[in-house]
Motif scaffolding. Sequence first.
Motif, PDB file in Angstrom:
ATOM      1  N   GLY A 181       0.799  -1.213   0.000  1.00  0.00           N
ATOM      2  CA  GLY A 181       0.000   0.000   0.000  1.00  0.00           C
ATOM      3  C   GLY A 181       0.831   1.261   0.000  1.00  0.00           C
ATOM      4  N   ARG A 182       0.215   2.341  -0.479  1.00  0.00           N
ATOM      5  CA  ARG A 182       0.934   3.601  -0.616  1.00  0.00           C
ATOM      6  C   ARG A 182       0.706   4.542   0.552  1.00  0.00           C
ATOM      7  NH1 ARG A 182      -0.930   5.330  -6.543  1.00  0.00           N
ATOM      8  NH2 ARG A 182      -2.882   4.437  -5.774  1.00  0.00           N
ATOM      9  N   THR A 183      -0.034   4.086   1.568  1.00  0.00           N
ATOM     10  CA  THR A 183      -0.304   4.964   2.700  1.00  0.00           C
ATOM     11  C   THR A 183       0.384   4.485   3.965  1.00  0.00           C
ATOM     12  OG1 THR A 183      -2.362   3.773   3.114  1.00  0.00           O
ATOM     13  CG2 THR A 183      -2.494   5.782   1.781  1.00  0.00           C
ATOM     14  N   PHE A 184       1.432   3.708   3.800  1.00  0.00           N
ATOM     15  CA  PHE A 184       2.157   3.170   4.969  1.00  0.00           C
ATOM     16  C   PHE A 184       2.592   4.279   5.902  1.00  0.00           C
ATOM     17  CE2 PHE A 184       4.792   0.397   7.367  1.00  0.00           C
ATOM     18  CZ  PHE A 184       5.977   1.075   7.619  1.00  0.00           C
ATOM     19  N   SER A 185       2.989   5.410   5.351  1.00  0.00           N
ATOM     20  CA  SER A 185       3.502   6.507   6.181  1.00  0.00           C
ATOM     21  C   SER A 185       2.454   7.067   7.125  1.00  0.00           C
ATOM     22  CB  SER A 185       4.069   7.617   5.297  1.00  0.00           C
ATOM     23  OG  SER A 185       3.050   8.141   4.474  1.00  0.00           O
ATOM     24  N   ARG A 186       1.201   6.716   6.925  1.00  0.00           N
ATOM     25  CA  ARG A 186       0.128   7.198   7.794  1.00  0.00           C
ATOM     26  C   ARG A 186      -0.186   6.225   8.938  1.00  0.00           C
ATOM     27  NH1 ARG A 186      -4.288   8.972   3.163  1.00  0.00           N
ATOM     28  NH2 ARG A 186      -2.886  10.251   1.897  1.00  0.00           N
ATOM     29  N   TYR A 187       0.437   5.051   8.934  1.00  0.00           N
ATOM     30  CA  TYR A 187       0.105   4.017   9.912  1.00  0.00           C
ATOM     31  C   TYR A 187       1.061   4.062  11.096  1.00  0.00           C
ATOM     32  CZ  TYR A 187      -1.913   1.885   5.655  1.00  0.00           C
ATOM     33  OH  TYR A 187      -2.580   1.648   4.484  1.00  0.00           O
ATOM     34  N   SER A 188       0.532   3.933  12.272  1.00  0.00           N
ATOM     35  CA  SER A 188       1.368   3.566  13.397  1.00  0.00           C
ATOM     36  C   SER A 188       1.593   2.060  13.321  1.00  0.00           C
ATOM     37  CB  SER A 188       0.690   3.930  14.711  1.00  0.00           C
ATOM     38  OG  SER A 188       0.617   5.330  14.865  1.00  0.00           O
ATOM     39  N   MET A 189       2.767   1.632  13.746  1.00  0.00           N
ATOM     40  CA  MET A 189       3.135   0.220  13.622  1.00  0.00           C
ATOM     41  C   MET A 189       3.583  -0.341  14.963  1.00  0.00           C
ATOM     42  SD  MET A 189       2.666  -0.435  10.405  1.00  0.00           S
ATOM     43  CE  MET A 189       3.491  -2.027  10.277  1.00  0.00           C
ATOM     44  N   GLY A 190       3.330  -1.607  15.151  1.00  0.00           N
ATOM     45  CA  GLY A 190       3.725  -2.234  16.396  1.00  0.00           C
ATOM     46  C   GLY A 190       4.310  -3.617  16.183  1.00  0.00           C
ATOM     47  N   TRP A 191       5.051  -4.047  17.180  1.00  0.00           N
ATOM     48  CA  TRP A 191       5.566  -5.421  17.243  1.00  0.00           C
ATOM     49  C   TRP A 191       5.029  -6.060  18.530  1.00  0.00           C
ATOM     50  CZ3 TRP A 191       8.097  -8.053  13.521  1.00  0.00           C
ATOM     51  CH2 TRP A 191       8.750  -7.337  12.526  1.00  0.00           C
ATOM     52  N   PHE A 192       4.571  -7.280  18.393  1.00  0.00           N
ATOM     53  CA  PHE A 192       4.098  -8.080  19.520  1.00  0.00           C
ATOM     54  C   PHE A 192       4.779  -9.429  19.435  1.00  0.00           C
ATOM     55  CE2 PHE A 192       0.547  -5.519  21.129  1.00  0.00           C
ATOM     56  CZ  PHE A 192       0.431  -4.591  20.099  1.00  0.00           C
ATOM     57  N   ARG A 193       4.709 -10.179  20.508  1.00  0.00           N
ATOM     58  CA  ARG A 193       5.266 -11.531  20.496  1.00  0.00           C
ATOM     59  C   ARG A 193       4.393 -12.463  21.312  1.00  0.00           C
ATOM     60  NH1 ARG A 193      10.803 -10.547  24.090  1.00  0.00           N
ATOM     61  NH2 ARG A 193       9.783 -10.319  26.137  1.00  0.00           N
ATOM     62  N   GLN A 194       4.486 -13.732  20.972  1.00  0.00           N
ATOM     63  CA  GLN A 194       3.717 -14.739  21.694  1.00  0.00           C
ATOM     64  C   GLN A 194       4.569 -15.982  21.847  1.00  0.00           C
ATOM     65  OE1 GLN A 194      -0.142 -15.626  20.020  1.00  0.00           O
ATOM     66  NE2 GLN A 194      -0.875 -16.394  21.983  1.00  0.00           N
ATOM     67  N   ALA A 195       4.811 -16.343  23.088  1.00  0.00           N
ATOM     68  CA  ALA A 195       5.538 -17.564  23.408  1.00  0.00           C
ATOM     69  C   ALA A 195       4.541 -18.684  23.621  1.00  0.00           C
ATOM     70  CB  ALA A 195       6.387 -17.339  24.649  1.00  0.00           C
ATOM     71  N   PRO A 196       4.965 -19.942  23.471  1.00  0.00           N
ATOM     72  CA  PRO A 196       4.050 -21.070  23.654  1.00  0.00           C
ATOM     73  C   PRO A 196       3.376 -21.042  25.020  1.00  0.00           C
ATOM     74  CG  PRO A 196       6.090 -21.814  22.665  1.00  0.00           C
ATOM     75  CD  PRO A 196       6.298 -20.383  23.048  1.00  0.00           C
ATOM     76  N   GLY A 197       2.064 -21.174  25.031  1.00  0.00           N
ATOM     77  CA  GLY A 197       1.315 -21.207  26.270  1.00  0.00           C
ATOM     78  C   GLY A 197       1.102 -19.863  26.928  1.00  0.00           C
ATOM     79  N   LYS A 198       1.530 -18.799  26.260  1.00  0.00           N
ATOM     80  CA  LYS A 198       1.385 -17.455  26.829  1.00  0.00           C
ATOM     81  C   LYS A 198       0.548 -16.572  25.908  1.00  0.00           C
ATOM     82  CE  LYS A 198       5.681 -17.449  29.492  1.00  0.00           C
ATOM     83  NZ  LYS A 198       6.919 -16.675  29.815  1.00  0.00           N
ATOM     84  N   GLU A 199       0.046 -15.495  26.480  1.00  0.00           N
ATOM     85  CA  GLU A 199      -0.721 -14.549  25.694  1.00  0.00           C
ATOM     86  C   GLU A 199       0.214 -13.664  24.867  1.00  0.00           C
ATOM     87  OE1 GLU A 199      -4.604 -14.016  28.635  1.00  0.00           O
ATOM     88  OE2 GLU A 199      -3.288 -12.325  28.219  1.00  0.00           O
ATOM     89  N   ARG A 200      -0.357 -13.103  23.813  1.00  0.00           N
ATOM     90  CA  ARG A 200       0.404 -12.180  22.998  1.00  0.00           C
ATOM     91  C   ARG A 200       0.725 -10.934  23.816  1.00  0.00           C
ATOM     92  NH1 ARG A 200      -1.350 -11.456  16.824  1.00  0.00           N
ATOM     93  NH2 ARG A 200      -1.233 -13.714  17.149  1.00  0.00           N
ATOM     94  N   GLU A 201       1.966 -10.479  23.744  1.00  0.00           N
ATOM     95  CA  GLU A 201       2.362  -9.334  24.535  1.00  0.00           C
ATOM     96  C   GLU A 201       3.006  -8.260  23.664  1.00  0.00           C
ATOM     97  OE1 GLU A 201       5.395  -9.927  27.450  1.00  0.00           O
ATOM     98  OE2 GLU A 201       6.728 -11.016  26.096  1.00  0.00           O
ATOM     99  N   PHE A 202       2.825  -7.035  24.096  1.00  0.00           N
ATOM    100  CA  PHE A 202       3.386  -5.884  23.406  1.00  0.00           C
ATOM    101  C   PHE A 202       4.902  -5.876  23.544  1.00  0.00           C
ATOM    102  CE2 PHE A 202       3.934  -1.676  21.898  1.00  0.00           C
ATOM    103  CZ  PHE A 202       4.819  -1.036  22.760  1.00  0.00           C
ATOM    104  N   VAL A 203       5.580  -5.504  22.440  1.00  0.00           N
ATOM    105  CA  VAL A 203       7.030  -5.375  22.450  1.00  0.00           C
ATOM    106  C   VAL A 203       7.449  -3.924  22.183  1.00  0.00           C
ATOM    107  CG1 VAL A 203       9.191  -6.092  21.381  1.00  0.00           C
ATOM    108  CG2 VAL A 203       7.349  -7.757  21.701  1.00  0.00           C
ATOM    109  N   ALA A 204       6.970  -3.364  21.068  1.00  0.00           N
ATOM    110  CA  ALA A 204       7.389  -2.007  20.705  1.00  0.00           C
ATOM    111  C   ALA A 204       6.397  -1.437  19.696  1.00  0.00           C
ATOM    112  CB  ALA A 204       8.793  -2.005  20.122  1.00  0.00           C
TER     113      ALA A 204
END
Length: 125
Positions: free
Chosen positions: A25-48
């Motif tokens: 897409g051409r509107t990437f510059s308008r998006y905030s972006m995030g990274w999350f992670r999920q370990a086995p048996g755990k909930e998804r958690e915020f990283v950055a």
Amino acid sequence: VQLQASGGGLVQAGGSLRLSCAASGRTFSRYSMGWFRQAPGKEREFVAAISWSGGRTYVANSVKGRFTISRDDAKNTVYLQMNSLRPEDTAVYYCAADIRPGVGPTVVPYEYDYWGQGTQVTVSS
């Protein structure tokens, strides 16, 4: 919006990896972006997360001082530089896009609209 995460792998404790997330897409510059992670048996958690302008970044306390988020709008890509990796960083890492105009970044997973497929990071002790 399609997101493609890459850069994961197997690394020894203390090593580094750089994850990339390429967006369509051409509107990437308008998006905030995030990274999350999920370990086995755990909930998804915020990283950055990074705002659409790149002017604001949030990093989880568990990775502060070790991980850095950045973006290159010319390449429609967001990065997660991970240094001093620990075994507890082992997880599937997901990138996500928040397309709400003028807001963000957010640490809340359900406020993101699009998700990549995830890339596995394994840190051996």
